[in-house]
Design a protein around this motif. Structure first.
Motif, PDB file in Angstrom:
ATOM      1  N   LYS A 252      -4.859  -4.805   1.904  1.00 44.94           N
ATOM      2  CA  LYS A 252      -3.846  -3.741   1.853  1.00 44.94           C
ATOM      3  C   LYS A 252      -2.561  -4.244   1.200  1.00 44.94           C
ATOM      4  O   LYS A 252      -2.232  -5.432   1.287  1.00 44.94           O
ATOM      5  N   ARG A 253      -1.851  -3.341   0.584  1.00 43.78           N
ATOM      6  CA  ARG A 253      -0.553  -3.682   0.012  1.00 43.78           C
ATOM      7  C   ARG A 253       0.521  -3.591   1.087  1.00 43.78           C
ATOM      8  O   ARG A 253       0.400  -2.817   2.042  1.00 43.78           O
ATOM      9  N   LEU A 254       1.575  -4.391   0.907  1.00 44.34           N
ATOM     10  CA  LEU A 254       2.773  -4.243   1.724  1.00 44.34           C
ATOM     11  C   LEU A 254       3.720  -3.347   0.936  1.00 44.34           C
ATOM     12  O   LEU A 254       4.356  -3.777  -0.022  1.00 44.34           O
ATOM     13  N   VAL A 255       3.773  -2.108   1.324  1.00 45.82           N
ATOM     14  CA  VAL A 255       4.451  -1.077   0.528  1.00 45.82           C
ATOM     15  C   VAL A 255       5.966  -1.277   0.568  1.00 45.82           C
ATOM     16  O   VAL A 255       6.569  -1.432   1.636  1.00 45.82           O
ATOM     17  N   GLY A 256       6.571  -1.278  -0.637  1.00 43.10           N
ATOM     18  CA  GLY A 256       8.020  -1.314  -0.763  1.00 43.10           C
ATOM     19  C   GLY A 256       8.666  -2.637  -0.399  1.00 43.10           C
ATOM     20  O   GLY A 256       9.867  -2.680  -0.137  1.00 43.10           O
ATOM     21  N   ARG A 257       7.914  -3.725  -0.414  1.00 42.49           N
ATOM     22  CA  ARG A 257       8.485  -4.997   0.037  1.00 42.49           C
ATOM     23  C   ARG A 257       8.613  -6.038  -1.087  1.00 42.49           C
ATOM     24  O   ARG A 257       8.835  -7.206  -0.842  1.00 42.49           O
TER      25      ARG A 257
END
Length: 297
Positions: A252-257
């Motif tokens: 999964k991506r770490l969104v907005g980080r």
């Protein structure tokens, strides 16, 4: 179970890098061992070895810049550009005597900075799937394409003269892929007397120093840098929570980080120092470029 990690070995002369890998496999009881860049049999010094899952880190170490100490002999050309080859030309004493220190300094200055360097024909570079040195040994003529390298330091620390040779002890800081043998060859050619390398020792690979390496006869029980320690030396550290670590491991991506990343790549470390993997920016997000095998807790 074999603990993964990075091992620093001080390779002795007369052995190949593959010989060191084989000895490491026996010492640690695993086949999963690799290195971050070869040294010629003649050369000594630092080999960075990956054990078990830490072999995944070698991709991020192999391109690091390096430091070498060596001796260049002016006055003779060899088939291999080093002392292991046959001498094919020697300079006349009068020609050597005409090479003063100023000319040497000018020649070295011309081989400092960004260079288009032709690797030695007896290198490990592959030509149509075969190592160049294997083709040379089989009697083939090998012409390798020049490549761009960077020599950021090329210092002469000692000079010794005799009628048939001038020996220069040098220290070189350079980019990955630079051939010190080629520097010796090209310096000798520019001075009109020929040159080759008679000794070479690698003292640094990126942040790793030969002073911290173990000798080959001390592999049993040798200390390893943990993957987290090694990655934190090579790349900026990206601290992650246990929840972020789980998401990265699941793809999964770490969104907005992405604003937390110092550069394009970073080492994602949990609070206990365990390396989750190498992460990269993807727009405003952070995603895994490489995940490490998870350690049982």
């Amino acid at each position: 179970m074999v603990t993964p990690g990075i091992l620093l070995v001080d390779k002795p002369g007369g052995l190949t890098s593959h010989d060191v890998v084989a000895r490491t496999r026996r010492a640690f009881g695993t086949r999963k061992v690799g290195h971050a860049g070869t040294l010629d049999p003649m050369a000594t010094g630092l080999l960075v070895i990956g054990v078990e899952g830490a072999t995944r880190l070698l991709t991020y170490i192999v391109g690091a810049d390096k430091t070498y100490e060596g001796t260049i002999r002016l006055g003779a050309v060899t088939t291999t550009d080093d002392a292991e080859g046959d001498i094919v030309h020697t300079a006349a004493p009068a020609a050597l005597a005409a090479v003063d220190d100023g000319a040497i300094d000018v020649g070295i200055a011309a081989l400092t900075g960004v260079l288009s360097q032709v690797p030695s024909a007896v290198s490990a570079i592959k030509v149509d799937g075969r190592r160049a040195y294997d083709r040379v040994r089989a009697g083939e003529e090998v012409q390798l394409a020049p490549r761009e390298v960077v020599v950021s330091r090329f210092d002469v620390v000692a000079r010794r003269r005799r009628p048939d040779a001038i020996d220069l002890d040098v220290i070189v800081d350079c980019s990955s892929g630079t051939y010190i043998r080629s520097l010796a060859r090209d310096l000798g050619a520019a001075l009109g007397v020929g040159g080759h390398l008679t000794a070479l020792r690698r003292t640094r690979v990126g942040p790793f120093a030969v002073a911290d390496a173990v000798p080959l006869d001390a592999l049993d029980g040798a200390p390893l840098l943990t993957p987290g320690q090694a990655a934190g030396l090579v790349l900026p550290v990206f601290p992650v929570t246990s929840e972020e670590a789980r998401d990265l491991r699941h793809g999964k991506r770490l969104v907005g980080r992405a604003d937390r990343l110092e550069g394009p790549l970073a080492a994602a470390l949990e609070a206990d120092g365990e390396l989750v993997g190498i992460v990269e920016k993807r727009g405003a997000d952070v995603k895994s470029a490489m995940n490490m095998p998870e350690v049982s807790r």
